[in-house]
Scaffold this motif. Structure first.
Motif, short mmCIF file in Angstrom:
data_model
loop_
_atom_site.label_atom_id
_atom_site.label_comp_id
_atom_site.label_asym_id
_atom_site.label_seq_id
_atom_site.Cartn_x
_atom_site.Cartn_y
_atom_site.Cartn_z
N SER A 233 0.85 -1.38 0.32
CA SER A 233 0.03 -0.12 -0.64
C SER A 233 0.75 1.37 -0.46
CB SER A 233 -1.02 -0.40 1.01
OG SER A 233 -0.15 0.25 2.30
N GLY A 234 0.20 2.52 -0.49
CA GLY A 234 0.84 2.97 0.01
C GLY A 234 1.33 3.82 1.84
N VAL A 235 2.31 4.91 1.46
CA VAL A 235 2.15 5.25 2.95
C VAL A 235 1.68 6.97 3.10
CG1 VAL A 235 3.48 6.20 5.14
CG2 VAL A 235 4.05 3.97 3.40
N ALA A 236 0.08 6.94 3.20
CA ALA A 236 -0.32 8.44 2.94
C ALA A 236 0.31 8.57 4.07
CB ALA A 236 -2.04 7.59 3.46
N GLY A 237 -0.33 10.37 3.73
CA GLY A 237 0.58 11.47 4.26
C GLY A 237 -0.81 11.98 4.92
N SER A 238 -0.91 13.35 5.86
CA SER A 238 -2.43 13.43 7.78
C SER A 238 -2.74 14.52 7.01
CB SER A 238 -1.15 12.96 8.64
OG SER A 238 -2.26 13.08 9.68
N GLY A 239 -3.60 14.54 6.71
CA GLY A 239 -4.84 16.22 6.44
C GLY A 239 -5.48 16.62 8.74
N ALA A 240 -4.01 15.77 9.37
CA ALA A 240 -3.87 16.48 10.57
C ALA A 240 -3.15 17.98 10.67
CB ALA A 240 -3.21 15.60 11.80
N PHE A 241 -2.78 18.11 9.71
CA PHE A 241 -2.12 19.34 9.92
C PHE A 241 -2.74 20.81 9.17
CE2 PHE A 241 1.27 15.98 11.33
CZ PHE A 241 1.67 17.16 12.38
N ASP A 242 -3.50 20.89 8.36
CA ASP A 242 -4.32 20.92 7.26
C ASP A 242 -4.81 22.57 7.92
OD1 ASP A 242 -3.97 19.53 5.46
OD2 ASP A 242 -6.40 18.30 4.91
N ALA A 243 -4.53 22.35 9.40
CA ALA A 243 -5.20 23.67 10.16
C ALA A 243 -4.13 24.85 10.73
CB ALA A 243 -6.83 23.86 11.11
N VAL A 244 -2.97 24.26 10.35
CA VAL A 244 -2.01 25.05 11.09
C VAL A 244 -1.58 25.90 10.02
CG1 VAL A 244 -0.27 24.38 11.59
CG2 VAL A 244 -1.32 22.32 12.43
N PRO A 245 -1.42 27.63 11.07
CA PRO A 245 -1.01 27.79 9.62
C PRO A 245 1.04 28.15 9.86
CG PRO A 245 -1.27 28.54 12.20
CD PRO A 245 -1.50 27.08 11.99
N ALA A 246 1.05 29.44 8.78
CA ALA A 246 2.69 29.08 9.29
C ALA A 246 2.99 29.42 9.67
CB ALA A 246 2.89 29.74 7.30
N PRO A 247 4.47 29.74 10.34
CA PRO A 247 4.67 29.78 11.28
C PRO A 247 5.06 31.51 11.50
CG PRO A 247 6.33 28.37 9.91
CD PRO A 247 5.32 28.39 9.51
N PRO A 248 4.55 31.85 12.33
CA PRO A 248 5.23 33.43 12.53
C PRO A 248 5.58 34.43 11.98
CG PRO A 248 5.11 32.33 14.48
CD PRO A 248 5.43 31.62 13.75
#
Length: 258
Positions: A233-248
């Protein structure tokens, strides 16, 4: 005068049958030539696989359970070495293989070069465990990110946003060790999915480099599980960080590799 050619008695030693047999014998390459051809083809295949694994796609054997349930002991993964070659960089959520020399392990004196060469070749073909300096972990923070664990609800946060880490081993806490760090530029904060069994950035906070992995030490991204066949199978990434903004201070990796 009879000028027609008279038939002559055929010499048994030069008959058609013997001539054909001689031709056949002369065309037979013999066992030595066949062995050389087989050795050449085999050597060419090995060289091709070594070049492929060095520059494009390298198999790695998973020796521990630190990335369970995503990667299990005995899995052979294929690492995409081109993933970060053309300007792209590791993103939060990527499972990456990296050389931990200088961050997770100390520099060591060189051993026997012949033994090292043979071992490296076997590891490059996925026939041996990776070198003790190679690790596979998940990227949690990139340059400029503030990574904190844990908030009042027991969650890990990146740039103030709680992360729902569904890839973490069932029953594990995000971290039993509290930390609050800012990732330096061109560095990565990495953690295993099996948090209670993973020695990762948390365990090297007091070491040179503070547990941060230099981006240029990343070998590639773990994209596929190739063995055993039942786990292909593929090693899927994660959508867990989709809402994380760019660093300051800016930076990259605002999304996760899908």
């Amino acid at each position: 005068m009879d000028t027609e050619a008279q038939p002559t008695e055929r010499d048994p030693s030069s008959g058609t049958e013997d001539g054909s047999r001689s031709a056949r014998v002369s065309e037979d390459p013999g066992p030595r030539s066949s062995w050389r051809r087989t050795a050449f083809v085999g050597g060419a295949c090995v060289v091709f696989l070594l070049l492929l694994s060095h520059f494009v796609l390298q198999p790695f054997l998973i020796p521990s359970g630190s990335m369970e349930p995503t990667l299990q002991v005995g899995d052979r993964i294929l690492v995409n070495k081109l993933a970060y070659r053309f300007g792209d960089e590791p993103r939060r959520g990527d499972a990456v293989v990296f050389d931990g020399t200088g961050s997770f392990v100390r520099e060591r004196p060189q051993g026997d070069p012949v033994t090292g060469f043979l071992r490296d070749g076997a590891a490059a073909l996925g026939l041996a465990e990776p070198d003790e300096t190679d690790f596979v972990k998940r990227v949690i923070g990139v340059g400029g990110d503030r990574v904190v664990c844990c908030d009042k609800d027991g969650r890990l946060t990146v740039n103030g946003v709680p992360v729902q880490e569904r890839y973490v081993m069932l029953g594990d806490e995000p971290s039993s060790v509290p930390f609050d760090i800012v990732v330096p530029p061109d560095r990565l904060w990495v953690m295993g999915d099996h948090r209670s069994q993973s020695s990762d950035s948390r365990d090297h906070l007091g070491s040179p480099g503070g547990g941060m992995v230099p981006v240029d030490r990343v070998v590639g991204r773990a994209d596929w599980i190739a063995w055993p066949f039942g786990r292909w199978s593929g090693v899927a990434g994660s959508g867990a960080f989709d809402a994380v903004p760019a660093p300051p201070g800016g930076g990259h990796g605002t999304g996760a590799h899908g």
